[in-house]
Design a protein around this motif. Sequence first.
Motif, PDB file in Angstrom:
ATOM      1  N   ALA A  12      -3.134 -14.625  23.411  1.00 39.69           N
ATOM      2  CA  ALA A  12      -3.411 -16.041  23.693  1.00 39.69           C
ATOM      3  C   ALA A  12      -2.135 -16.864  23.614  1.00 39.69           C
ATOM      4  O   ALA A  12      -1.901 -17.756  24.432  1.00 39.69           O
ATOM      5  CB  ALA A  12      -4.450 -16.571  22.709  1.00 39.69           C
ATOM      6  N   LEU A  15       0.094 -16.761  26.655  1.00 38.70           N
ATOM      7  CA  LEU A  15      -0.309 -17.566  27.801  1.00 38.70           C
ATOM      8  C   LEU A  15       0.322 -18.942  27.783  1.00 38.70           C
ATOM      9  O   LEU A  15       0.402 -19.614  28.808  1.00 38.70           O
ATOM     10  CB  LEU A  15      -1.839 -17.710  27.834  1.00 38.70           C
ATOM     11  N   VAL A  16       0.754 -19.401  26.596  1.00 33.64           N
ATOM     12  CA  VAL A  16       1.347 -20.733  26.508  1.00 33.64           C
ATOM     13  C   VAL A  16       2.618 -20.802  27.342  1.00 33.64           C
ATOM     14  O   VAL A  16       2.844 -21.720  28.108  1.00 33.64           O
ATOM     15  CB  VAL A  16       1.644 -21.098  25.041  1.00 33.64           C
ATOM     16  N   GLN A  18       5.007 -18.307  29.920  1.00 34.02           N
ATOM     17  CA  GLN A  18       5.228 -17.033  30.586  1.00 34.02           C
ATOM     18  C   GLN A  18       6.510 -17.117  31.405  1.00 34.02           C
ATOM     19  O   GLN A  18       6.481 -17.288  32.627  1.00 34.02           O
ATOM     20  CB  GLN A  18       4.043 -16.682  31.492  1.00 34.02           C
ATOM     21  N   ARG A  30       5.220 -20.968  33.016  1.00 32.06           N
ATOM     22  CA  ARG A  30       3.836 -21.381  33.242  1.00 32.06           C
ATOM     23  C   ARG A  30       3.162 -21.571  31.896  1.00 32.06           C
ATOM     24  O   ARG A  30       2.979 -20.610  31.138  1.00 32.06           O
ATOM     25  CB  ARG A  30       3.059 -20.360  34.074  1.00 32.06           C
ATOM     26  N   ASN A  31       2.799 -22.802  31.578  1.00 34.08           N
ATOM     27  CA  ASN A  31       2.119 -23.107  30.329  1.00 34.08           C
ATOM     28  C   ASN A  31       0.619 -22.892  30.483  1.00 34.08           C
ATOM     29  O   ASN A  31       0.086 -22.854  31.594  1.00 34.08           O
ATOM     30  CB  ASN A  31       2.365 -24.577  29.952  1.00 34.08           C
ATOM     31  N   SER A  32      -0.060 -22.777  29.377  1.00 32.96           N
ATOM     32  CA  SER A  32      -1.517 -22.713  29.409  1.00 32.96           C
ATOM     33  C   SER A  32      -2.072 -24.110  29.676  1.00 32.96           C
ATOM     34  O   SER A  32      -1.330 -25.090  29.729  1.00 32.96           O
ATOM     35  CB  SER A  32      -2.064 -22.183  28.084  1.00 32.96           C
ATOM     36  N   GLN A  33      -3.366 -24.232  29.832  1.00 29.39           N
ATOM     37  CA  GLN A  33      -3.981 -25.533  30.087  1.00 29.39           C
ATOM     38  C   GLN A  33      -4.055 -26.376  28.820  1.00 29.39           C
ATOM     39  O   GLN A  33      -4.243 -27.592  28.878  1.00 29.39           O
ATOM     40  CB  GLN A  33      -5.378 -25.344  30.684  1.00 29.39           C
ATOM     41  N   THR A  34      -3.874 -25.763  27.670  1.00 28.07           N
ATOM     42  CA  THR A  34      -3.950 -26.473  26.390  1.00 28.07           C
ATOM     43  C   THR A  34      -2.548 -26.813  25.893  1.00 28.07           C
ATOM     44  O   THR A  34      -1.734 -25.923  25.683  1.00 28.07           O
ATOM     45  CB  THR A  34      -4.659 -25.617  25.327  1.00 28.07           C
ATOM     46  N   ARG A 247       1.692 -25.565  34.741  1.00 24.69           N
ATOM     47  CA  ARG A 247       0.674 -25.161  33.770  1.00 24.69           C
ATOM     48  C   ARG A 247      -0.607 -24.841  34.512  1.00 24.69           C
ATOM     49  O   ARG A 247      -0.814 -25.238  35.663  1.00 24.69           O
ATOM     50  CB  ARG A 247       0.423 -26.265  32.735  1.00 24.69           C
ATOM     51  N   ASN A 248      -1.493 -24.103  33.848  1.00 19.38           N
ATOM     52  CA  ASN A 248      -2.821 -23.870  34.402  1.00 19.38           C
ATOM     53  C   ASN A 248      -3.570 -25.196  34.454  1.00 19.38           C
ATOM     54  O   ASN A 248      -3.459 -26.016  33.539  1.00 19.38           O
ATOM     55  CB  ASN A 248      -3.590 -22.864  33.547  1.00 19.38           C
TER      56      ASN A 248
END
Length: 360
Positions: A12, A15-16, A18, A30-34, A247-248
């Motif tokens: 997890a 995913l923050v 990448q 690429r950041n996560s959506q959070t 980011r997502n």
Amino acid sequence: MRARTDLLMIAALCLVLQPHRTSAQALIIRNSQTPKFGVCSPRLVEDLRLGAEFSPEEQAFGTIMSFSFGENGDIYIVDSRAPAVRVFSETGKYIRSIGRKGRGPGEFESPYRIWVGASRVTIYDLALGRIVNFDLSGKPINTALVPFNSSAPPFLASGTINGDLYLAQAPAENFRTKGPVIHRFAPNLDLRASFARVDIPDSVDWRYLATGPLAVDRNGRVWFAPLADLLLERFSMTGSSDLRVTRNHDFKFRPRPFRTAVPGPRGSTRIGFDNNRAAVTSLAIDDNDRLWLFIRDVPGKRIVADVYDTNGVYERRYEFPLTGPSRIDANGRFYRVFSEGGYPELVRYESVSPSGRSTC
């Protein structure tokens, strides 16, 4: 079971961020959506309003096209109907106007964008397709025609290291080839270089959307945010891309172009597009070197402000109603332009928590 849980937590966290590099050696994150520090929906308290009904004559705006801030806190408002730029102090006191209607030195047909630096004010005239530099007193210094036609809306930014001006606008001759969209001008407005490309599928909407807001950090690096994508790209002063940040998300960015076209500035053609989509509205860097990317999310009925550090880490997300602010100054105050009863207004807000303390 404990080992499996630990592996899931590590996955997890990965995913923050990448990060990887393209063949051109630009780092991609690429950041996560959070966001790292969470989502914030602060309470806004109005602390300044310019242009309201029954205001003084100097606040009777025709159309507030754009605005900017001086290093001393002065507020510069571009009124494309006047046409002029009006300057107010940080507390809202009227100081002066810059420009008047005409085609001569220091005159405008349709002022559109503005950038304010330590010693000069730069204004883009959309109708005349030219850039004008003024000193802070409003005296014109030099003028230059933009050396291409375009239907894309322009964006301006400049740096404090070399004083160069950056213009984001897609030249008409590059519509088919998708050529460079960022153009670097010397302080005397000579064109130095052009770079950056926008990844939009082949369609008529590319003509309008191949542009976006710009910001220059204290190290002279140029940040660019395409209108129709959630992306931050960083360039060196020479135009080399070294970082791409995203980011997502669940935004719907891709617009459907209208079938109709209308005449644009200097004989070009402007293409309309479906406004029922998300679109980037502004990009700014605050005094703490954080990047603020504002997105007007019409389907989601909200304004979203993403905050990143200069390494591309997604730190925080602010969410407001669709009628909320779409700009921030270096001191963290929010701004909104709107019109009620036909009176264009600029409103500034402070962000506070229910207890009255500053928040987020």
